[in-house]
Design a protein around this motif. Structure first.
Motif, mmCIF file in Angstrom:
data_model
loop_
_atom_site.group_PDB
_atom_site.id
_atom_site.type_symbol
_atom_site.label_atom_id
_atom_site.label_comp_id
_atom_site.label_asym_id
_atom_site.label_seq_id
_atom_site.Cartn_x
_atom_site.Cartn_y
_atom_site.Cartn_z
ATOM 1 N N VAL A 17 1.819 1.714 -3.537
ATOM 2 C CA VAL A 17 0.681 2.238 -4.294
ATOM 3 C C VAL A 17 0.590 3.754 -4.134
ATOM 4 C CG1 VAL A 17 -1.850 2.340 -4.286
ATOM 5 C CG2 VAL A 17 -0.709 0.133 -4.353
ATOM 6 N N ILE B 41 -4.987 2.403 -9.021
ATOM 7 C CA ILE B 41 -3.889 1.438 -9.036
ATOM 8 C C ILE B 41 -4.364 0.128 -8.420
ATOM 9 C CG2 ILE B 41 -1.565 0.900 -8.219
ATOM 10 C CD1 ILE B 41 -0.918 3.809 -8.208
ATOM 11 N N GLU C 274 0.820 -1.205 0.000
ATOM 12 C CA GLU C 274 0.000 0.000 0.000
ATOM 13 C C GLU C 274 0.857 1.259 0.000
ATOM 14 O OE1 GLU C 274 -2.603 -0.637 3.326
ATOM 15 O OE2 GLU C 274 -4.069 -1.696 2.086
ATOM 16 N N ASN D 274 -2.881 -4.114 -7.739
ATOM 17 C CA ASN D 274 -1.722 -4.998 -7.675
ATOM 18 C C ASN D 274 -2.249 -6.413 -7.502
ATOM 19 O OD1 ASN D 274 0.259 -6.574 -5.734
ATOM 20 N ND2 ASN D 274 1.493 -5.108 -6.869
ATOM 21 N N PHE E 147 2.334 -3.187 -10.834
ATOM 22 C CA PHE E 147 1.223 -2.329 -10.461
ATOM 23 C C PHE E 147 0.558 -1.838 -11.745
ATOM 24 C CE2 PHE E 147 4.017 -2.356 -6.888
ATOM 25 C CZ PHE E 147 3.173 -2.352 -5.787
#
Length: 186
Positions: free
Chosen positions: A44, A159, A41, A161, A129
């Motif tokens: 991100v 975004i 995170e 993942n 990502f």
């Protein structure tokens, strides 16, 4: 009988120790997953912030570039239907495809709304990502999407993942960061 009592106590101790060990193992596994998720995170947020900061350094609009500002603000700005990178090989002044390869790359963007509908996959040490950006005009009273031109534009960077999943689901968690830009604040 004394031997059986000690045997039963030993067996009970082994069972209790086994339960404690399994509980500790689950706790360690859960903490490790939370740590990995936290690192992903952070990545991100860093990637999205990078896109937002990069977009802020560019001109507000294709038509606001140059030494003379548009005469009719916001009517002279790009129409909402035409936001995005400009591809016009017949007119090199508005063509963002600087290297002539047929696609406009991120390093060729020259204004804020060139990020509209831009998609990319970024590889980092934490994996792949998937980025998807959107730029649109927003109403200055509620900062919600506007159908017309305004002096405010919002960029939304989405975004995902492959390792960040919604709890108890197979679908990816989608993270998004937004930034509102005002023409007069430049």
């Amino acid at each position: 009988m004394a031997g059986y009592g000690e045997l039963l106590q030993t067996m009970a101790a082994i069972v209790i120790f086994g339960l404690i060990l399994m509980s500790a193992n689950r706790m360690i596994q859960r903490n490790t997953m939370m740590q990995v998720e936290g690192e992903l995170e952070q990545e991100v947020v860093a990637l999205a912030q990078d896109i937002i900061e990069e977009s802020r350094t560019l001109e507000f609009d294709e038509n606001s570039q140059g030494e003379v500002p548009p005469t009719k603000i916001p009517d002279d700005f790009t129409s909402p239907a035409n936001l995005g990178s400009d591809k016009d090989a017949s007119n090199p002044e508005v063509d963002d495809d600087l290297d002539g390869d047929g696609t406009v790359q991120r390093d060729e963007f020259d204004d804020f709304d060139d990020y509209h509908e831009w998609k990319d996959t970024l590889e980092t040490a934490h994996g792949r990502f998937f980025l998807d950006t959107e730029v649109f005009y927003v109403d200055k009273t509620n900062y919600e999407k506007s159908e017309g031109r305004t002096t405010f534009k919002k960029i939304r960077v989405n975004i995902t993942n492959e390792f960040l999943k919604k709890s108890n689901a197979d679908s990816d968690t989608e993270y998004y960061l937004e930034f509102i830009r005002n023409y007069y604040a430049d």
